[in-house]
Scaffold this motif. Structure first.
Motif, PDB file in Angstrom:
ATOM      1  N   THR A 111     -37.834  37.318 -15.912  1.00  0.00           N
ATOM      2  CA  THR A 111     -38.379  37.703 -17.215  1.00  0.00           C
ATOM      3  C   THR A 111     -38.696  36.420 -17.983  1.00  0.00           C
ATOM      4  O   THR A 111     -38.126  35.354 -17.719  1.00  0.00           O
ATOM      5  CB  THR A 111     -37.383  38.543 -18.024  1.00  0.00           C
ATOM      6  OG1 THR A 111     -36.223  37.749 -18.344  1.00  0.00           O
ATOM      7  CG2 THR A 111     -36.943  39.776 -17.249  1.00  0.00           C
ATOM      8  N   GLY A 112     -39.591  36.533 -18.956  1.00  0.00           N
ATOM      9  CA  GLY A 112     -40.015  35.357 -19.693  1.00  0.00           C
ATOM     10  C   GLY A 112     -38.892  34.671 -20.433  1.00  0.00           C
ATOM     11  O   GLY A 112     -38.766  33.433 -20.413  1.00  0.00           O
ATOM     12  N   LYS A 113     -38.031  35.443 -21.094  1.00  0.00           N
ATOM     13  CA  LYS A 113     -36.953  34.848 -21.872  1.00  0.00           C
ATOM     14  C   LYS A 113     -35.971  34.105 -20.970  1.00  0.00           C
ATOM     15  O   LYS A 113     -35.543  32.982 -21.279  1.00  0.00           O
ATOM     16  CB  LYS A 113     -36.220  35.919 -22.675  1.00  0.00           C
ATOM     17  CG  LYS A 113     -35.048  35.378 -23.493  1.00  0.00           C
ATOM     18  CD  LYS A 113     -34.354  36.467 -24.290  1.00  0.00           C
ATOM     19  CE  LYS A 113     -33.156  35.916 -25.052  1.00  0.00           C
ATOM     20  NZ  LYS A 113     -32.447  36.963 -25.841  1.00  0.00           N
ATOM     21  N   LEU A 114     -35.608  34.710 -19.854  1.00  0.00           N
ATOM     22  CA  LEU A 114     -34.637  34.066 -18.971  1.00  0.00           C
ATOM     23  C   LEU A 114     -35.239  32.851 -18.257  1.00  0.00           C
ATOM     24  O   LEU A 114     -34.535  31.882 -17.987  1.00  0.00           O
ATOM     25  CB  LEU A 114     -34.092  35.075 -17.960  1.00  0.00           C
ATOM     26  CG  LEU A 114     -33.152  36.113 -18.586  1.00  0.00           C
ATOM     27  CD1 LEU A 114     -32.851  37.231 -17.610  1.00  0.00           C
ATOM     28  CD2 LEU A 114     -31.868  35.468 -19.070  1.00  0.00           C
ATOM     29  N   TRP A 115     -36.546  32.893 -17.990  1.00  0.00           N
ATOM     30  CA  TRP A 115     -37.215  31.712 -17.441  1.00  0.00           C
ATOM     31  C   TRP A 115     -37.159  30.563 -18.453  1.00  0.00           C
ATOM     32  O   TRP A 115     -36.908  29.406 -18.089  1.00  0.00           O
ATOM     33  CB  TRP A 115     -38.656  32.071 -17.095  1.00  0.00           C
ATOM     34  CG  TRP A 115     -39.475  30.964 -16.506  1.00  0.00           C
ATOM     35  CD1 TRP A 115     -40.470  30.258 -17.119  1.00  0.00           C
ATOM     36  CD2 TRP A 115     -39.386  30.447 -15.172  1.00  0.00           C
ATOM     37  NE1 TRP A 115     -41.022  29.339 -16.261  1.00  0.00           N
ATOM     38  CE2 TRP A 115     -40.372  29.429 -15.052  1.00  0.00           C
ATOM     39  CE3 TRP A 115     -38.588  30.733 -14.067  1.00  0.00           C
ATOM     40  CZ2 TRP A 115     -40.567  28.707 -13.883  1.00  0.00           C
ATOM     41  CZ3 TRP A 115     -38.776  30.019 -12.893  1.00  0.00           C
ATOM     42  CH2 TRP A 115     -39.750  29.014 -12.811  1.00  0.00           C
ATOM     43  N   ALA A 116     -37.389  30.889 -19.723  1.00  0.00           N
ATOM     44  CA  ALA A 116     -37.313  29.867 -20.774  1.00  0.00           C
ATOM     45  C   ALA A 116     -35.890  29.335 -20.911  1.00  0.00           C
ATOM     46  O   ALA A 116     -35.673  28.126 -21.051  1.00  0.00           O
ATOM     47  CB  ALA A 116     -37.796  30.449 -22.097  1.00  0.00           C
ATOM     48  N   LEU A 117     -34.907  30.224 -20.863  1.00  0.00           N
ATOM     49  CA  LEU A 117     -33.509  29.788 -20.946  1.00  0.00           C
ATOM     50  C   LEU A 117     -33.150  28.893 -19.761  1.00  0.00           C
ATOM     51  O   LEU A 117     -32.454  27.889 -19.920  1.00  0.00           O
ATOM     52  CB  LEU A 117     -32.571  30.991 -21.005  1.00  0.00           C
ATOM     53  CG  LEU A 117     -32.500  31.747 -22.334  1.00  0.00           C
ATOM     54  CD1 LEU A 117     -31.608  32.976 -22.190  1.00  0.00           C
ATOM     55  CD2 LEU A 117     -31.973  30.846 -23.448  1.00  0.00           C
ATOM     56  N   ARG A 118     -33.615  29.264 -18.576  1.00  0.00           N
ATOM     57  CA  ARG A 118     -33.350  28.437 -17.391  1.00  0.00           C
ATOM     58  C   ARG A 118     -33.860  27.020 -17.612  1.00  0.00           C
ATOM     59  O   ARG A 118     -33.159  26.039 -17.317  1.00  0.00           O
ATOM     60  CB  ARG A 118     -34.019  29.069 -16.170  1.00  0.00           C
ATOM     61  CG  ARG A 118     -33.971  28.213 -14.913  1.00  0.00           C
ATOM     62  CD  ARG A 118     -34.785  28.891 -13.800  1.00  0.00           C
ATOM     63  NE  ARG A 118     -34.792  28.081 -12.575  1.00  0.00           N
ATOM     64  CZ  ARG A 118     -35.676  27.127 -12.315  1.00  0.00           C
ATOM     65  NH1 ARG A 118     -36.625  26.843 -13.212  1.00  0.00           N
ATOM     66  NH2 ARG A 118     -35.629  26.461 -11.180  1.00  0.00           N
ATOM     67  N   HIS A 119     -35.072  26.911 -18.107  1.00  0.00           N
ATOM     68  CA  HIS A 119     -35.679  25.595 -18.320  1.00  0.00           C
ATOM     69  C   HIS A 119     -34.904  24.813 -19.383  1.00  0.00           C
ATOM     70  O   HIS A 119     -34.615  23.622 -19.207  1.00  0.00           O
ATOM     71  CB  HIS A 119     -37.135  25.787 -18.748  1.00  0.00           C
ATOM     72  CG  HIS A 119     -37.905  24.504 -18.865  1.00  0.00           C
ATOM     73  ND1 HIS A 119     -38.365  23.811 -17.782  1.00  0.00           N
ATOM     74  CD2 HIS A 119     -38.283  23.796 -19.962  1.00  0.00           C
ATOM     75  CE1 HIS A 119     -39.006  22.722 -18.188  1.00  0.00           C
ATOM     76  NE2 HIS A 119     -38.975  22.695 -19.507  1.00  0.00           N
ATOM     77  N   GLY A 120     -34.566  25.492 -20.498  1.00  0.00           N
ATOM     78  CA  GLY A 120     -33.848  24.810 -21.570  1.00  0.00           C
ATOM     79  C   GLY A 120     -32.454  24.381 -21.164  1.00  0.00           C
ATOM     80  O   GLY A 120     -32.006  23.268 -21.495  1.00  0.00           O
ATOM     81  N   ILE A 121     -31.749  25.234 -20.420  1.00  0.00           N
ATOM     82  CA  ILE A 121     -30.393  24.896 -19.973  1.00  0.00           C
ATOM     83  C   ILE A 121     -30.436  23.738 -18.988  1.00  0.00           C
ATOM     84  O   ILE A 121     -29.606  22.814 -19.060  1.00  0.00           O
ATOM     85  CB  ILE A 121     -29.717  26.138 -19.350  1.00  0.00           C
ATOM     86  CG1 ILE A 121     -29.441  27.186 -20.429  1.00  0.00           C
ATOM     87  CG2 ILE A 121     -28.421  25.750 -18.643  1.00  0.00           C
ATOM     88  CD1 ILE A 121     -28.972  28.520 -19.885  1.00  0.00           C
ATOM     89  N   ALA A 122     -31.403  23.753 -18.071  1.00  0.00           N
ATOM     90  CA  ALA A 122     -31.513  22.663 -17.092  1.00  0.00           C
ATOM     91  C   ALA A 122     -31.798  21.342 -17.787  1.00  0.00           C
ATOM     92  O   ALA A 122     -31.219  20.300 -17.440  1.00  0.00           O
ATOM     93  CB  ALA A 122     -32.606  22.987 -16.083  1.00  0.00           C
ATOM     94  N   LEU A 123     -32.660  21.360 -18.789  1.00  0.00           N
ATOM     95  CA  LEU A 123     -32.976  20.134 -19.513  1.00  0.00           C
ATOM     96  C   LEU A 123     -31.764  19.642 -20.289  1.00  0.00           C
ATOM     97  O   LEU A 123     -31.486  18.438 -20.336  1.00  0.00           O
ATOM     98  CB  LEU A 123     -34.155  20.387 -20.457  1.00  0.00           C
ATOM     99  CG  LEU A 123     -34.677  19.178 -21.230  1.00  0.00           C
ATOM    100  CD1 LEU A 123     -35.134  18.085 -20.278  1.00  0.00           C
ATOM    101  CD2 LEU A 123     -35.820  19.598 -22.160  1.00  0.00           C
ATOM    102  N   ALA A 124     -31.027  20.583 -20.904  1.00  0.00           N
ATOM    103  CA  ALA A 124     -29.830  20.198 -21.653  1.00  0.00           C
ATOM    104  C   ALA A 124     -28.780  19.583 -20.731  1.00  0.00           C
ATOM    105  O   ALA A 124     -28.143  18.580 -21.075  1.00  0.00           O
ATOM    106  CB  ALA A 124     -29.256  21.415 -22.373  1.00  0.00           C
ATOM    107  N   ARG A 125     -28.591  20.146 -19.553  1.00  0.00           N
ATOM    108  CA  ARG A 125     -27.637  19.588 -18.593  1.00  0.00           C
ATOM    109  C   ARG A 125     -28.042  18.168 -18.188  1.00  0.00           C
ATOM    110  O   ARG A 125     -27.207  17.276 -18.076  1.00  0.00           O
ATOM    111  CB  ARG A 125     -27.567  20.484 -17.356  1.00  0.00           C
ATOM    112  CG  ARG A 125     -26.804  21.787 -17.551  1.00  0.00           C
ATOM    113  CD  ARG A 125     -26.980  22.680 -16.334  1.00  0.00           C
ATOM    114  NE  ARG A 125     -26.208  23.910 -16.453  1.00  0.00           N
ATOM    115  CZ  ARG A 125     -26.435  24.994 -15.709  1.00  0.00           C
ATOM    116  NH1 ARG A 125     -27.411  24.996 -14.817  1.00  0.00           N
ATOM    117  NH2 ARG A 125     -25.691  26.072 -15.863  1.00  0.00           N
ATOM    118  N   GLU A 126     -29.330  17.987 -17.990  1.00  0.00           N
ATOM    119  CA  GLU A 126     -29.822  16.676 -17.570  1.00  0.00           C
ATOM    120  C   GLU A 126     -29.667  15.644 -18.681  1.00  0.00           C
ATOM    121  O   GLU A 126     -29.298  14.490 -18.421  1.00  0.00           O
ATOM    122  CB  GLU A 126     -31.293  16.803 -17.169  1.00  0.00           C
ATOM    123  CG  GLU A 126     -31.950  15.502 -16.761  1.00  0.00           C
ATOM    124  CD  GLU A 126     -33.434  15.694 -16.486  1.00  0.00           C
ATOM    125  OE1 GLU A 126     -34.213  14.779 -16.774  1.00  0.00           O
ATOM    126  OE2 GLU A 126     -33.808  16.784 -15.997  1.00  0.00           O
TER     127      GLU A 126
END
Length: 382
Positions: free
Chosen positions: A112-127
């Motif tokens: 879903t669009g929201k979870l795709w966006a969350l995936r991207h944001g969480i991955a960037l935050a972890r990095e």
């Protein structure tokens, strides 16, 4: 007809006493104390065409008075209204917590669009920061200046992996006054907060507008990848965290507010109908049971009362009146929470009828290939 009135009254007695006291509105953040060390937090905000609400919501995040390290990641999910550019302008003008604006591109297959966006944001935050906690909050949610501090203190004090607050939704127009308090009331009936918060409980739920999640718990549960298909992502997230051994908590908010307007019935209708059939797992038998249950619990009492008074059936009228009275009594706390006139409680059967029709419409739209439609995207059954 009397057996229907009796069944409705028995249902309301059970709901009053046996459904986790869902009608009470005193479930607030658990007792909290300041930790010795404030953990780092990444605030992840998925945003798609949110330029209308960002001037109110984003400054409230950037202005958080948090003693530890915190950074905001706004994920512009293919907006066409300048959401990303506006976010940068607001950050430059207001200052506060560091802001990163990023875009993930179109959702991958099965997301879903929201979870795709969350995936991207969480991955960037972890990095970038390797945060201890993630605050997942919607772009229409405004937070009081100490909201993040209070959430973290509650999570640390009670050793919780997930802390979620049901944001106070906007109640301004007549339709919002009629439908919004009932929306939260029905949610609490499905997922009684006290049951959710009980250690070892099987009931799990969260409110997607405001979720503080321990990063380690997210990794252990495999989210968001494990729930990438979920339309009702907040409840699915809570279940994933709980199943992986995490401790979760859900309650009502005092100073976390949704600023999104729903001025007309059409907007509220879409808000409910886009996910109602998904809540029923796209199962026709569950839809039928829900319709019959709503009719028995919410529509039968006023019908029995009127029919009894009109036909001289004292017993029928008494049963219907008693069930309606219990129904109204359980609704009063939610009306007080939203600052609404208590005399509107008897209108709950009419509101329930609207929700019944919204649920049926949700199923109809699903079978027409337009189910779970939101901001230009449509999601079918996983």
């Amino acid at each position: 007809m009397e057996w229907i009135g009796a069944g409705s009254l028995l249902a309301w007695v059970w709901l009053l006493l046996g459904q986790g006291f869902f009608w009470r509105t005193d479930v607030r953040l658990p007792e909290r104390r300041d930790p010795d060390r404030w953990p780092s937090v990444a605030v992840v905000v998925p945003a798609r065409d949110e330029a209308a609400v960002l001037p109110t919501s984003l400054p409230s995040l950037l202005g958080q008075k948090y003693p530890g390290r915190a950074e905001v990641f706004l994920v512009d999910d293919g907006s066409s209204d300048g959401t990303g550019a506006l976010a940068r302008e607001l950050a430059a003008a207001r200052g506060g917590l560091p802001l990163t604006v990023t875009s993930p591109g179109e959702p991958g297959p099965g997301w879903t669009g929201k979870l795709w966006a969350l995936r991207h944001g969480i991955a960037l935050a972890r990095e970038r920061t390797g945060p201890d906690y993630l605050l997942l909050t919607d772009a229409d949610i405004a937070h009081a200046p100490d909201s993040l501090r209070e959430l973290v203190a509650a999570a640390r004090s009670a050793d919780l992996d997930l802390v979620s607050q049901m944001a106070r939704l906007r109640v301004v127009t007549w339709w919002e006054r009629l439908i919004v308090p009932a929306f939260v009331y029905f949610f609490g009936q499905l997922y009684p907060f006290r049951r959710v918060n009980r250690p070892g409980a099987r009931t799990a739920a969260a409110a997607g507008g405001c979720v503080l999640l321990r990063r380690e718990a997210a990794e252990r549960a495999g989210v968001p990848e494990a729930i990438r298909h979920a339309v009702i992502d907040d409840v699915t997230l809570a279940r994933a965290v709980q199943r992986s051994g995490g401790a979760i908590w859900l309650g009502l908010a005092d100073r976390v507010d949704s600023v999104r307007p729903y001025p007309r019935l059409a907007e509220l209708w879409r808000m409910v109908s886009r996910s109602a059939y998904a809540q029923l797992l796209h199962q026709p038998l569950l839809l039928l049971g829900t319709v019959l249950g709503l009719a028995l619990v919410y529509l039968a009492p006023p019908v029995a009362l009127v029919a009894g008074l009109a036909g001289g059936g004292a017993v029928l009228a008494a049963l219907g009146g008693a069930a309606w009275a219990v129904m109204c009594g359980t609704y009063l706390p939610m009306l007080r929470y939203y600052g609404q006139p208590l005399w509107t409680a008897p209108l709950l059967p009419f509101t329930a009828l609207l929700y019944l029709l919204m649920t049926v419409d949700s199923a109809v739209q699903h079978y027409r290939g337009r189910g779970a439609a939101w901001k230009g995207r449509t999601y079918g059954a996983p």
